[in-house]
Structures are given as C-alpha cells and as structure tokens.
Design an enzyme around this catalytic site. Structure first.
Site, PDB file in Angstrom:
ATOM      1  N   HIS A  10      21.761   8.336  11.777  1.00  0.00           N
ATOM      2  CA  HIS A  10      21.216   6.998  11.475  1.00  0.00           C
ATOM      3  C   HIS A  10      19.739   6.970  11.877  1.00  0.00           C
ATOM      4  O   HIS A  10      19.409   6.816  13.053  1.00  0.00           O
ATOM      5  CB  HIS A  10      22.004   5.927  12.251  1.00  0.00           C
ATOM      6  CG  HIS A  10      21.567   4.530  11.928  1.00  0.00           C
ATOM      7  ND1 HIS A  10      22.453   3.558  11.514  1.00  0.00           N
ATOM      8  CD2 HIS A  10      20.346   3.928  11.942  1.00  0.00           C
ATOM      9  CE1 HIS A  10      21.791   2.431  11.289  1.00  0.00           C
ATOM     10  NE2 HIS A  10      20.509   2.622  11.549  1.00  0.00           N
ATOM     11  N   HIS A  12      15.688   5.839  10.126  1.00  0.00           N
ATOM     12  CA  HIS A  12      14.875   5.327   9.007  1.00  0.00           C
ATOM     13  C   HIS A  12      13.579   6.125   8.950  1.00  0.00           C
ATOM     14  O   HIS A  12      12.889   6.251   9.970  1.00  0.00           O
ATOM     15  CB  HIS A  12      14.557   3.844   9.222  1.00  0.00           C
ATOM     16  CG  HIS A  12      15.785   3.000   9.356  1.00  0.00           C
ATOM     17  ND1 HIS A  12      16.338   2.326   8.301  1.00  0.00           N
ATOM     18  CD2 HIS A  12      16.602   2.753  10.425  1.00  0.00           C
ATOM     19  CE1 HIS A  12      17.424   1.678   8.707  1.00  0.00           C
ATOM     20  NE2 HIS A  12      17.612   1.919   9.990  1.00  0.00           N
ATOM     21  N   HIS A 194      24.353  -1.588   7.649  1.00  0.00           N
ATOM     22  CA  HIS A 194      24.152  -2.099   8.999  1.00  0.00           C
ATOM     23  C   HIS A 194      25.063  -3.311   9.176  1.00  0.00           C
ATOM     24  O   HIS A 194      24.970  -4.275   8.413  1.00  0.00           O
ATOM     25  CB  HIS A 194      22.701  -2.528   9.201  1.00  0.00           C
ATOM     26  CG  HIS A 194      21.743  -1.383   9.325  1.00  0.00           C
ATOM     27  ND1 HIS A 194      21.666  -0.366   8.412  1.00  0.00           N
ATOM     28  CD2 HIS A 194      20.819  -1.098  10.286  1.00  0.00           C
ATOM     29  CE1 HIS A 194      20.725   0.496   8.804  1.00  0.00           C
ATOM     30  NE2 HIS A 194      20.200   0.074   9.933  1.00  0.00           N
ATOM     31  N   GLU A 197      25.515  -5.387  14.604  1.00  0.00           N
ATOM     32  CA  GLU A 197      24.412  -5.171  15.547  1.00  0.00           C
ATOM     33  C   GLU A 197      23.790  -6.532  15.873  1.00  0.00           C
ATOM     34  O   GLU A 197      23.976  -7.069  16.943  1.00  0.00           O
ATOM     35  CB  GLU A 197      23.348  -4.244  14.935  1.00  0.00           C
ATOM     36  CG  GLU A 197      22.156  -4.013  15.837  1.00  0.00           C
ATOM     37  CD  GLU A 197      20.899  -3.561  15.075  1.00  0.00           C
ATOM     38  OE1 GLU A 197      20.796  -3.791  13.859  1.00  0.00           O
ATOM     39  OE2 GLU A 197      20.019  -2.980  15.731  1.00  0.00           O
ATOM     40  N   ASP A 275      17.721   5.861  14.944  1.00  0.00           N
ATOM     41  CA  ASP A 275      17.318   4.594  14.304  1.00  0.00           C
ATOM     42  C   ASP A 275      15.813   4.571  13.957  1.00  0.00           C
ATOM     43  O   ASP A 275      15.447   5.017  12.884  1.00  0.00           O
ATOM     44  CB  ASP A 275      17.725   3.402  15.152  1.00  0.00           C
ATOM     45  CG  ASP A 275      17.997   2.155  14.301  1.00  0.00           C
ATOM     46  OD1 ASP A 275      17.867   2.234  13.062  1.00  0.00           O
ATOM     47  OD2 ASP A 275      18.354   1.102  14.867  1.00  0.00           O
ATOM     48  N   ASP A 276      14.996   4.032  14.851  1.00  0.00           N
ATOM     49  CA  ASP A 276      13.536   4.041  14.651  1.00  0.00           C
ATOM     50  C   ASP A 276      12.930   4.698  15.886  1.00  0.00           C
ATOM     51  O   ASP A 276      12.329   4.026  16.735  1.00  0.00           O
ATOM     52  CB  ASP A 276      13.010   2.600  14.493  1.00  0.00           C
ATOM     53  CG  ASP A 276      13.696   1.882  13.341  1.00  0.00           C
ATOM     54  OD1 ASP A 276      13.504   2.298  12.182  1.00  0.00           O
ATOM     55  OD2 ASP A 276      14.445   0.923  13.602  1.00  0.00           O
TER      56      ASP A 276
HETATM   57 ZN   LIG Z   1      18.976   1.147  11.389  1.00  0.00          ZN
END
Ligand SMILES: [Zn+2]
Length: 328
Positions: A10, A12, A194, A197, A275-276
């Site tokens: 996961h 981006h 997503h 969350e 994620d980021d």
């Molecule tokens: Zn994400």
C-alpha cells in the site's frame, strides 16, 4: 533492520517523493521549492496536533510537494528513487497506487504517465531486485463522475503492469455505491479501496458489500466492531496496514492502541504498507521494524506477513511463484 524480505502492498507514488527530490525537481523545472515545506531535509507539515488540523496540514504539504512535478521525466525519477530505496531495504515487491487525476494536474495523459513510470521501473528491474505492479486509483473526494472517467481511461489503456483498480481519498465523501460504476468500468480483475481508516466499520461493510472488496486499504477501524471482525475473518479479508500513517493522521493515538497485533492474532491476513512514506518519515523497512519493536513480531511472523502479501498481490501466478521462492 530485519533481513526478512519485505513487500509494500500500500503506497501512493506521489507519496514517495522525497524532500531532496522536491528540491531537485524544483530546480530542474525552474520553479521554487514551496517556502516552509522542508526543514533540515524533512517535510515540515505538522499541524496543530488535532486530527483535523494535522490532516489539513498533511494534504497541504502533499499538494505543495507534488506541485513541483512538471514532466514525464519527473515520474520516471520518482519511481526509480522509491523502488531503489525500497529494494535497498530488502523489499522484493511493491504495488503502487497511481492517479490519472494527478497526471492531468502535471499536464500528462494517463498513458504518458504509465510510460514514464515504466521507464523508472525498467531501470531498477535490470538490477533484478524488486518487482512492481500498479493500481489505477480514483480519488473519492473528486466525486463519482471523475472516478468513472478514471475507470474508463484505465479500461481504454490496458497496460501489463496495471493489474488492479483502487480508490483513495476522503473516505467520508459520497457513498460507496456512487463508485461502483468506476470499478466496473475499469474492467480489471482485482480491486482494493481505502476503508476503515478515516471512517468506521460501516465504511468497511459498504466497501465489502457494494464494491466487492476483500483486500482493503487500512481496514484498521474494523476493530471497533466484533461482529464485523468475525465476518472479515470468514471471507479471509486482507488489511493493508500502514501503522505510521495511522498514527500521524490520528486513526490511533499510539502503538499500544493500534490493532496490528490483534488483527494478526485473530487470524486476519495482515499485510504492511508505507502509504505516503516520505511524509510520515517512514519506509517499508521501517514499518517492518516498527512491527518488530513495538508489536513484538518475530522474524518468522514478519515472514508470514510477507507471504500473506505475496499470496494476495495482484500478480500473475508465475510472478507469485517467483516471489514466494525468494522467501525460502
Ligand atoms: Zn493510502
């Protein structure tokens, strides 16, 4: 750092742009590094410490950082940079969310973006250390119409590395049903969204029932609902767990409150993601380390997590076998 082979399930693409890369691209593209964005080599986006304030600050920093991207070469460089960093940490496979909407903001078509990303990948692949697949992802808060457009573009430009359709963005915007047509239009066999969350169990239920999701971005707030937890176990649901992201954006207040260990012990097919990563001062290697140091995962258990990720990766069976062999 643990030597267990890692998988980032996961992440981006734009969320991997490093502060150094922002400075580099700003210079190359003859634009300015957004003032205040970078401090002592790190992003400086902390908000006021509230969930809302920090989310706003994060989104603003993300937009500022990615605003320096202007060309296809930038996509190539960012892809190469992320894959190389990850491979250096022992990551053998990454599945990256890409955004046609973001390409449009840079001034590129979806196909041009794909071509540029592929070039970055080819460069790393020569070293034969890491595999990559892409998830064409719509942005929920851009609305159902924009999402449908992404679904159609994805369908009209098939690419061997794009193996799934996904949905990111503000989980509280619109309803899951509004995006069913986008997923269907993409025509891709795999999907993730997503859910669980920023919103609670009802969001996970909607993604499961309406969008037919079994592999969820996050899913962590399913822990609030014991009945849902049982149902998710029954369908062998796969959470893509991103601990640092969850803590930075206040889904949980600290490691002790985070359900990673509970998910694993309950028998859920846990996987990890960054994620980021550059915005949360992390990497896939660090996420594995956090699992070990703060959640007590042994190397064997981390290996189980990597195996889970490979088993649930959106790849063909030959690639899956090759990746599983790297675990032996
Ligand atoms: Zn994400």
């Amino acid at each position: 750092m643990t030597r267990v082979p890692k998988v980032d399930l996961h992440v981006h693409l734009e969320g991997t742009i490093s502060p150094a890369m922002v400075t580099h691209l700003a210079e190359r593209n003859k634009t300015k590094t957004p003032p205040g964005l970078i401090k002592e080599g790190s992003y400086n986006w902390q908000g006021d410490g509230t969930a809302r304030g920090d989310l706003i600050a994060f989104v603003h920093a993300y937009d500022q950082a990615t605003s320096v991207m202007k060309s296809a070469q930038d996509y190539t460089d960012i892809t190469y940079d992320y894959l190389k960093r990850s491979a250096d940490e022992g990551c053998i496979y990454a599945e990256i969310h890409i955004s046609a909407d973001h390409a449009a903001q840079v001034g590129l078509t979806y196909a041009e973006m794909l071509n540029a990303i592929t070039q970055g990948y080819e460069k790393v692949k020569k070293e034969n250390r890491i595999e990559m697949r892409l998830i064409s992802t719509c942005v929920r808060h851009y609305g159902p119409e924009a999402a449908l457009k992404v679904g159609k573009i994805t369908h009209d430009h098939p690419h061997p590395l794009v193996t799934a359709f996904g949905m990111a963005g503000d989980e509280n915007a619109y309803t899951a049903a509004d995006f069913k047509s986008a997923f269907d239009a993409s025509g891709l066999p795999h999907r993730t969204a997503h859910a669980g969350e920023a919103a609670g169990p009802e969001s996970v239920r909607a993604a499961r029932d309406i969008l037919k999701i079994r592999r969820f971005g996050h899913m962590v707030r399913a822990i609030e609902d014991p009945v849902l937890m049982k149902e998710l176990l029954a369908i062998n649901a796969v959470p893509e767990v991103c601990v640092s992201s969850n803590l930075c954006l206040h889904a949980f207040k600290d490691y002790a409150a985070h359900p990673l260990r509970k998910f694993f012990d309950a028998g859920l097919k846990v996987t990890l993601g960054s994620d980021d990563p550059t915005f949360f001062s992390t990497s896939i290697g660090r996420e594995y380390d956090i699992a070990q140091k703060h959640f007590g995962f042994s190397d064997d258990e981390l290996k189980r997590i990597t195996r889970n990720a490979i088993e649930e990766a959106f790849v063909d069976d030959t690639t899956r076998e090759q990746l599983l062999n790297k675990l032996k």
